[in-house]
Every structure is written in C-alpha cells, then in structure tokens.
Design an enzyme around this catalytic site. Structure first.
Site, PDB file in Angstrom:
ATOM      1  CE1 TYR A  87      -3.285  -2.897   0.801  1.00  0.00           C
ATOM      2  CE2 TYR A  87      -4.583  -0.897   0.994  1.00  0.00           C
ATOM      3  CZ  TYR A  87      -4.514  -2.261   0.843  1.00  0.00           C
ATOM      4  OH  TYR A  87      -5.672  -2.984   0.718  1.00  0.00           O
ATOM      5  CE  LYS A 139       2.740 -18.151  -2.251  1.00  0.00           C
ATOM      6  NZ  LYS A 139       1.854 -19.344  -2.302  1.00  0.00           N
ATOM      7  CG  ASP A 196      -1.262 -20.841  -1.043  1.00  0.00           C
ATOM      8  OD1 ASP A 196      -0.744 -20.725   0.088  1.00  0.00           O
ATOM      9  OD2 ASP A 196      -0.745 -21.535  -1.953  1.00  0.00           O
ATOM     10  CG  ASP A 226      -7.783  -5.210   1.456  1.00  0.00           C
ATOM     11  OD1 ASP A 226      -8.750  -4.746   2.090  1.00  0.00           O
ATOM     12  OD2 ASP A 226      -7.715  -5.202   0.209  1.00  0.00           O
ATOM     13  CG  ASP A 279     -13.341  -7.746   2.230  1.00  0.00           C
ATOM     14  OD1 ASP A 279     -13.098  -6.957   3.164  1.00  0.00           O
ATOM     15  OD2 ASP A 279     -13.756  -7.373   1.107  1.00  0.00           O
TER      16      ASP A 279
END
Ligand code: IPM
Ligand code: MG
Length: 370
Positions: free
Chosen positions: A149, A199, A232, A256, A260
């Site tokens: 970001y 990751k 993942d 982020d 959700d």
C-alpha cells in the site's frame, strides 16, 4: 456498569459517501445514549471526506477535516468511494486520497478486525452450520501502514511501446515487531494462539516476518503459541475450519483480503467493525484511533434504507474500548446488537431470504435493547 470518572469524549465524525451517512446516522444516537447513561459527555463534529470532500472542497481529505481529526480523541469513519468518482486519476480517488493519507498521517499501524459469530447466529453464515457448530471467534490483526500500500509505486512506458507498473512491498523489523506486540496483547486476552499468515515460500518480506514474529514471541510471550500458514492455504483453511483460528496476524495486503473473507464467514461484510490504532496517545492516555466498518460504500443499495448499520455501530463500540477504555459501555453496545440479530430483527444481508428490516428500524431495535 463499572464506575468511571466522567469523561469528556471528543470525536471527529467522517460519514463519507453512499451508505456512509445512513449507517452513521444510526450509530451516533446509540453512542450518545450509552455514554449519557454512564455519565460521560460526547462532543462530536461532522466533516466531509472522500467523494463528499471532493464535491464540496475539491479534495478527498480537506484541510478542515484533517484539522478536526487532529483536535479530536478519535475518528469515527463511515466509508468512502464509489462510481461517481471512478473516472478521476487513481491518486485522486476517494479511497486512495483520504483513507490512506489518514492512516499514514496518524500512523495507524494496527488494524484490528474481530470476526465473531455467536453460536445462535450460525444461520447468518454462508458456511454450512456443521462446519461451525460452535460459531466462530477470531480476530485479524493487519499491519496497516506498510507493504504494497505504501511502498514506492510507478508506471512508465518502456521499450517497444510496452508499459510497466511497479508496486513495492517493503517491511522493516521495527514495523513487524510493533504489530506483533499488538497481536500478543490481543492473544493474551483470548485463547493465546497466533497464526502468522505470509508467503514465505516466495517473498523476502515474508521470510523477515517469520523470523521477527518467531523471535519476538519466543522472547516476550512464551505463553503464546504460534502457527505459520501460507496465504493460499489460510484462505482455504478459513472456509474449511475457521475454529482453528484465534488471532490471525498478517501484513497489509493479505490482511485486506483475509479480513473480507473472515467478515463474510461471520455473516456479512455489514457485520464487521474495525479499529485502526495509532502510535500516538489521545488526551485520555489511550491510543488515538480510527474506527470504521470494513464493508465499503455499497452504492447499489445507498439511499434505500437497506444497508446493515451493525458494522458502524460495532465500530463505535470498538472506539469506546480502545480509545477510551470504556469496556462495559462497549460490551453494552455489542450485546444490544447480538440480541437484536438473535431476536430475528435483521437487514437483508443477514436475513437469508427471510423477512428483513431497514437500516433505521435495525438501529431503533438496537437502541431499544441498550
Ligand atoms: C479496507 C478497504 C481499504 C483497504 C480500501 C478502501 C483502500 O478495503 O479498509 O479494507 O484496502 O485497506
Ligand atoms: Mg478491504
């Protein structure tokens, strides 16, 4: 309620766009009522932000709005953005030009998003009830002022008429340590288990996250257990077996996305509140913070009295807890929301096709249960 000396609470209210003002109009009377009942006073002023800022002041974060936020103890934020401003250059879009600068300006590095689904409300989840027999109780701790970001960005034309765009993911040890400390404090008030999502099989930043988080927990929090999971796999595990998660700690972009997913597992985006905590203290010696629903402006249902106001109301509760230390008052609001939903007064997003009420009626029902 527990006794506290009377506090004078000053907040900047930034409703924003589309459903923002509608759900804010529900949250404010609830906040006022709970504070009045426990003898505190609330001073609030309302300011334009996002598209409303662009339309009325020529920019998404007007100077007057920023000044009001600086003078306040906390910010209660609605949501910003929508189709009306989508044609503006990317840097001038409401989200990028208001919310992100606010996060940066007030150094709001820690985003706390509770994913709570009570046992008696599992029918509001899109997951099969047998996957969540005991409900869900997890919290996402998302790093909020670093990573993709805020790293260097650019777009340029290169040889052969091709175009190249670059976003950079940058993290420092110090940034990882301070968000880890928030996760540790959060875990200690809960089941003392942190899952670090990264990751590390591909990204250098993730390798650093694993090292720093591992060392920090070993050094200062041997009472807290740590699991690591690739992003993942985490996205998959969340829908397969959400009960394995207590505190999910992760960097900005992954947080982020996962938050959700966590919100919808817990019923709806319209139910998930969020606290963005800063490095600075307010006049009450508590973290300065910005409190907002995680769900966005929902332009498709704006102005129709359909939006779920719960996330905004629950954000006000988080504000009382984190920026003012008013735990009993925060609980009172959360409990009123829970009892409202449990008594089957629900907006369409959590009614599963059953009878639904509007935004205002939902607000009145919560107010009546305070
Ligand atoms: C959120 C939102 C924001 C983000 C957008 C509006 C910039 O999706 O708070 O999760 O990506 O952080
Ligand atoms: Mg988001």
């Amino acid at each position: 309620m527990a006794y506290h000396p009377a506090m004078n609470i000053t907040i900047a209210v930034l409703p924003g766009d589309y459903i923002g003002p509608e759900v804010m109009a529900v949250a404010l009377p609830i906040l006022e009522t709970v504070l009045r009942k426990s003898g505190h006073t609330l001073e609030h002023s309302t300011h334009d932000v996002g598209g409303a800022g662009i339309d009325r002041h020529g920019k998404a974060l007007p100077d007057s709005t920023l000044a009001a936020c600086r003078a306040a103890d906390a910010i209660l934020f609605g949501s910003v953005g929508g189709p009306k401003w989508e044609k503006l250059p990317p840097q001038e879009q409401p989200e990028r030009a208001s919310l992100l600068p606010l996060r940066k300006h007030f150094r709001l590095f820690a985003n706390v998003r509770p994913g709570l689904l009570l046992k008696n409300l599992v029918d509001t989840s899109p997951l099969r009830p047998d996957r969540i027999p005991d409900g869900v109780d997890m919290v996402c701790i998302r790093e909020l002022t670093g990573g993709l970001y805020f790293g260097a960005k650019s777009t340029r034309e290169i040889e052969g008429g091709d175009i190249e765009a670059i976003d950079t993911m940058v993290y420092r040890r110090s940034e990882i340590e301070r968000i880890t400390d928030v996760a540790i404090a959060t875990a200690r008030a809960r089941r003392r288990h942190i899952t670090l999502v990264d990751k590390a099989n591909v990204l250098e930043t993730s390798v650093l996250w694993r090292k720093v988080v591992g060392e920090r927990i070993k050094a200062v929090a041997p009472d807290v257990t740590l699991a690591t999971m690739y992003i993942d796999n985490a996205a998959m595990q969340l829908v397969l077996r959400p009960s394995q998660f207590d505190v999910v700690l992760t960097e900005n972009m992954f947080g982020d996305i996962l938050s959700d997913e966590m919100a919808v597992i817990c019923g709806s985006l319209g139910m998930m509140a969020s606290a963005s905590l800063g490095l600075d203290e307010n006049r009450h010696g508590r973290p300065y913070g910005l409190y907002e629903p995680s769900g966005g402006t929902a332009p498709d249902i704006a102005g129709q009295d359909k939006a779920n106001p719960c996330a905004q109301v629950l954000s006000a509760a988080l504000m009382l807890r984190h920026s003012f230390g008013l735990e009993a008052e925060a609980r009172a609001i959360e409990s009123a929301v829970e009892r409202t939903v449990a008594s089957w007064i629900r907006t369409a997003d959590i009614a599963g096709g059953g009878p639904a009420v509007g935004t205002r009626a939902m607000g009145e029902a919560i107010l009546a249960r305070l």
